[in-house]
Design a protein around this motif. Structure first.
Motif, mmCIF file in Angstrom:
data_model
loop_
_atom_site.group_PDB
_atom_site.id
_atom_site.type_symbol
_atom_site.label_atom_id
_atom_site.label_comp_id
_atom_site.label_asym_id
_atom_site.label_seq_id
_atom_site.Cartn_x
_atom_site.Cartn_y
_atom_site.Cartn_z
ATOM 1 N N ILE A 44 0.851 -1.186 0.000
ATOM 2 C CA ILE A 44 0.000 0.000 0.000
ATOM 3 C C ILE A 44 0.887 1.236 0.000
ATOM 4 C CG2 ILE A 44 -1.826 1.261 1.182
ATOM 5 C CD1 ILE A 44 -2.566 -1.415 2.541
ATOM 6 N N GLY A 45 1.013 1.846 -1.182
ATOM 7 C CA GLY A 45 1.741 3.097 -1.300
ATOM 8 C C GLY A 45 0.791 4.269 -1.121
ATOM 9 N N THR A 46 1.342 5.482 -1.081
ATOM 10 C CA THR A 46 0.528 6.680 -0.891
ATOM 11 C C THR A 46 -0.521 6.813 -1.987
ATOM 12 O OG1 THR A 46 2.423 7.777 0.110
ATOM 13 C CG2 THR A 46 0.608 9.177 -0.588
ATOM 14 N N HIS A 47 -0.121 6.598 -3.230
ATOM 15 C CA HIS A 47 -1.057 6.701 -4.355
ATOM 16 C C HIS A 47 -2.144 5.647 -4.249
ATOM 17 C CE1 HIS A 47 -2.518 6.838 -8.503
ATOM 18 N NE2 HIS A 47 -2.093 8.094 -8.486
ATOM 19 N N ASP A 48 -1.766 4.423 -3.846
ATOM 20 C CA ASP A 48 -2.749 3.357 -3.687
ATOM 21 C C ASP A 48 -3.715 3.656 -2.541
ATOM 22 O OD1 ASP A 48 -1.633 1.772 -5.752
ATOM 23 O OD2 ASP A 48 -0.086 1.085 -4.368
ATOM 24 N N LEU A 49 -3.208 4.313 -1.500
ATOM 25 C CA LEU A 49 -4.055 4.686 -0.368
ATOM 26 C C LEU A 49 -5.129 5.687 -0.806
ATOM 27 C CD1 LEU A 49 -4.496 4.500 2.736
ATOM 28 C CD2 LEU A 49 -3.006 6.480 2.927
ATOM 29 N N ILE A 50 -4.722 6.708 -1.538
ATOM 30 C CA ILE A 50 -5.674 7.712 -2.021
ATOM 31 C C ILE A 50 -6.680 7.080 -2.981
ATOM 32 C CG2 ILE A 50 -5.891 9.829 -3.397
ATOM 33 C CD1 ILE A 50 -3.110 10.612 -2.206
ATOM 34 N N THR A 51 -6.173 6.274 -3.902
ATOM 35 C CA THR A 51 -7.045 5.593 -4.861
ATOM 36 C C THR A 51 -8.023 4.673 -4.140
ATOM 37 O OG1 THR A 51 -5.339 5.689 -6.562
ATOM 38 C CG2 THR A 51 -7.063 4.036 -6.841
ATOM 39 N N GLY A 52 -7.545 3.939 -3.157
ATOM 40 C CA GLY A 52 -8.409 3.029 -2.401
ATOM 41 C C GLY A 52 -9.506 3.755 -1.646
ATOM 42 N N VAL A 53 -9.173 4.905 -1.064
ATOM 43 C CA VAL A 53 -10.184 5.684 -0.333
ATOM 44 C C VAL A 53 -11.241 6.216 -1.302
ATOM 45 C CG1 VAL A 53 -10.579 7.806 0.991
ATOM 46 C CG2 VAL A 53 -8.714 6.264 1.623
ATOM 47 N N ILE A 54 -10.813 6.761 -2.427
ATOM 48 C CA ILE A 54 -11.772 7.285 -3.408
ATOM 49 C C ILE A 54 -12.654 6.146 -3.940
ATOM 50 C CG2 ILE A 54 -12.022 8.352 -5.694
ATOM 51 C CD1 ILE A 54 -9.431 9.945 -5.007
ATOM 52 N N GLY A 55 -12.021 5.043 -4.322
ATOM 53 C CA GLY A 55 -12.790 3.889 -4.808
ATOM 54 C C GLY A 55 -13.740 3.359 -3.749
ATOM 55 N N GLY A 56 -13.290 3.331 -2.498
ATOM 56 C CA GLY A 56 -14.134 2.850 -1.406
ATOM 57 C C GLY A 56 -15.325 3.751 -1.151
ATOM 58 N N VAL A 57 -15.099 5.061 -1.199
ATOM 59 C CA VAL A 57 -16.208 6.010 -1.006
ATOM 60 C C VAL A 57 -17.241 5.838 -2.116
ATOM 61 C CG1 VAL A 57 -16.806 8.473 -1.092
ATOM 62 C CG2 VAL A 57 -14.929 7.695 0.356
ATOM 63 N N LEU A 58 -16.780 5.685 -3.341
ATOM 64 C CA LEU A 58 -17.711 5.459 -4.456
ATOM 65 C C LEU A 58 -18.459 4.139 -4.297
ATOM 66 C CD1 LEU A 58 -15.473 6.725 -7.381
ATOM 67 C CD2 LEU A 58 -17.681 7.684 -6.704
ATOM 68 N N ASN A 59 -17.772 3.110 -3.835
ATOM 69 C CA ASN A 59 -18.408 1.810 -3.635
ATOM 70 C C ASN A 59 -19.467 1.883 -2.551
ATOM 71 O OD1 ASN A 59 -18.797 -1.008 -2.680
ATOM 72 N ND2 ASN A 59 -17.316 -1.412 -4.294
ATOM 73 N N VAL A 60 -19.144 2.521 -1.437
ATOM 74 C CA VAL A 60 -20.118 2.658 -0.339
ATOM 75 C C VAL A 60 -21.297 3.520 -0.787
ATOM 76 C CG1 VAL A 60 -20.470 3.652 1.958
ATOM 77 C CG2 VAL A 60 -18.481 2.221 1.516
#
Length: 172
Positions: A44-60
């Motif tokens: 989990i890199g910084t870019h992956d962390l940001i991408t994961g949060v954005i993707g997670g918010v959209l999923n929720v």
């Protein structure tokens, strides 16, 4: 998504929307975390962390919209329409100028044909329902379309944005 489908199907009315979201999120994190640890790909890199949060918010967001659609309309209709999430990456690919494969084109055509033939007519049919029920059905369809868009964009965000590890991004 299987957890919230289970919660909705078995415990409808007995579990809050937030409980279903918490259970599905925890189950997904556990699956991706265990998979990432077992195959050594949980990076989990910084870019992956940001991408994961954005993707997670959209999923929720998509899941909340779908649960609201289920409350207002027919579950089969809302569930079918939300399956159109797969059309979002196809549309993105076309907009990027990338040629789609024959199988992708056939799959997209089948999704659209299924929506037109099976889901939309039932969603828009009045069938002797009161005007409040018919309005709820139309709102349900719109919420399910919002789900498809949210989930489809979430897929794109994770696919395009993951750099170090897709598993790590999905875990986030």
């Amino acid at each position: 998504s299987g957890v919230w489908k289970f919660g909705l199907g078995i415990y409808r009315g007995r579990l809050s929307t937030w409980t279903v979201l918490l259970l599905s999120g925890a189950a997904a994190a556990a699956v991706y975390g265990l998979r990432g640890v077992s195959d050594g790909r949980l990076v989990i890199g910084t870019h992956d962390l940001i991408t994961g949060v954005i993707g997670g918010v959209l999923n929720v967001t998509g899941t909340i919209l779908l649960l609201q659609a289920y409350r207002r309309g027919k579950i089969a209709v809302a569930g079918g329409i939300s399956a159109a999430e797969n059309l979002v990456p196809v549309a993105f690919t076309i907009l990027q100028g990338v040629a789609i494969t024959v199988s992708t084109g056939i799959g997209a055509a089948m999704i659209i044909a299924g929506l037109v033939a099976f889901y939309l007519p039932h969603a828009l049919a009045n069938g002797g329902e009161s005007s409040a029920d018919a309005r709820g059905q139309r709102i349900s369809v719109l919420l399910a379309m919002g789900t498809a868009l949210s989930w489809g964009v979430s897929l794109l965000v994770v696919d395009v944005g993951a750099h170090g590890s897709v598993t790590g991004t999905l875990f986030v």
